[in-house]
Design a protein around this motif. Sequence first.
Motif, mmCIF file in Angstrom:
data_model
loop_
_atom_site.group_PDB
_atom_site.id
_atom_site.type_symbol
_atom_site.label_atom_id
_atom_site.label_comp_id
_atom_site.label_asym_id
_atom_site.label_seq_id
_atom_site.Cartn_x
_atom_site.Cartn_y
_atom_site.Cartn_z
ATOM 1 N N GLU A 144 32.293 39.050 -24.270
ATOM 2 C CA GLU A 144 33.265 38.615 -23.176
ATOM 3 C C GLU A 144 32.361 37.753 -22.146
ATOM 4 O O GLU A 144 31.482 38.606 -21.549
ATOM 5 C CB GLU A 144 34.250 39.586 -22.774
ATOM 6 N N ILE A 167 33.945 36.256 -16.037
ATOM 7 C CA ILE A 167 35.330 36.906 -16.594
ATOM 8 C C ILE A 167 35.426 38.333 -15.511
ATOM 9 O O ILE A 167 34.873 38.892 -15.622
ATOM 10 C CB ILE A 167 35.402 37.259 -17.714
ATOM 11 N N ARG A 169 37.260 41.760 -14.032
ATOM 12 C CA ARG A 169 37.690 42.927 -14.754
ATOM 13 C C ARG A 169 39.145 42.840 -15.212
ATOM 14 O O ARG A 169 40.063 42.175 -14.686
ATOM 15 C CB ARG A 169 37.678 44.128 -13.749
ATOM 16 N N LYS A 170 39.204 43.554 -16.317
ATOM 17 C CA LYS A 170 40.533 43.567 -17.021
ATOM 18 C C LYS A 170 41.944 44.365 -16.340
ATOM 19 O O LYS A 170 42.900 44.023 -16.516
ATOM 20 C CB LYS A 170 40.379 43.998 -18.528
ATOM 21 N N TYR A 178 41.809 37.428 -15.520
ATOM 22 C CA TYR A 178 41.195 38.021 -16.740
ATOM 23 C C TYR A 178 41.393 37.266 -18.016
ATOM 24 O O TYR A 178 40.662 36.612 -18.777
ATOM 25 C CB TYR A 178 41.201 39.504 -17.035
ATOM 26 N N GLU A 179 42.870 37.080 -17.908
ATOM 27 C CA GLU A 179 43.166 36.278 -19.088
ATOM 28 C C GLU A 179 43.133 34.969 -19.185
ATOM 29 O O GLU A 179 42.755 34.269 -20.058
ATOM 30 C CB GLU A 179 45.044 36.723 -19.221
#
Length: 378
Positions: A144, A167, A169-170, A178-179
Amino acid sequence: MKLVHHDFVLDGPGSIKIIPEDDDDMWHAYNLISVGDFVQANTIRKVLKELASGGRDSERVKLKLEIKVENVDYEKEGSLLRIRGKNVLQNDHVKIGQFHTLEIEPHRPFVLRKDIWDALSIDILQQACDPAASADLGVVLMQEGLAHLILIGRSITTTRSRIETSIPRKHGPAIAGYESALKKFFENVLQAVLKHIDFKLVRCLVIASPGFTKDQFRDYLLLEAERRSLRAIIENKSRLILAHSTSGYKHSLKEVLDAPGVMALIKDTKAALEVRALKEFFEMLSNDTARACYGPKHVEVAHERMAIQTLLITDTLFKTADVLTRQKYAKLVESVKNSGGTAHIFSTMHTSGEQLAQLSGIAAILRFPLPDLEDIEM
């Protein structure tokens, strides 16, 4: 590589006219040209001319020069050879004995003349001119936010693109960011694939990552290919191969090439044969030490005792300015082959060649154990 003309005899003098066509060919040309050889090519040189007014002006003139090679540099990024030496061909602008640097690039013909065409030089030439020897592989190493797009040719591994995207954090409220960032990252990798991967040349494209990043990217790739009618991807989707890697960094390339599924695809290529031979050597070094050796002295003694089954040697050992040293290694390769053994000449532009270079650049798997080799100083 296109061989336009050749006129030489084994272990005798002669010349060739060749046209390198890609990066691999440039690396082969670099390994063919040695100090003391003669290279002839067209070149541009700035010359001074006297003006009627008594002043001087410079102009660029196209010349044909032949130089006796004193130094060869390979520029990987631009795929360029710089060959420096003294001019030996009489002309109006460059005196005999004057230094000049010839620059050779893809699609530019040149003539190479040698006093001695040894078996190794002829072998390099035959490999370079054999279309069947070309079996390129594309690899996308990713995690990622980081990806490397790498092309693996017959003799050279080149990084064509490095893609890095920050990127977030999810988890939590940052999920939307994130997306969005991941989609942008995948788009950048997709653009690199479209720019650098030609499926007419590349046998397959391996997408490797830890976790599910590779699966997500392949899904994105196929979805976008359908949406945008990207025929290069649609028509070759069966040639997209998934593999595991521990990271998106370049050092993970070795484990990808070692993967059984990838090895099966490239099993008949020079790179794959070298990877297998090196793996076998390291296994022998761990499990049966007396049947593996490395270093010039130990390999030389093993050869004197007719013990070498497989010789592993890097191409840099043949780039020495010392003609006698080069001839010694060329004769060693030929002698091992003539005695029923196998010789692999590793390119230091491949990961396997880099590994072998760290072990002095020469190693051997033996037919029978030679435990007393350890007592001989390296």
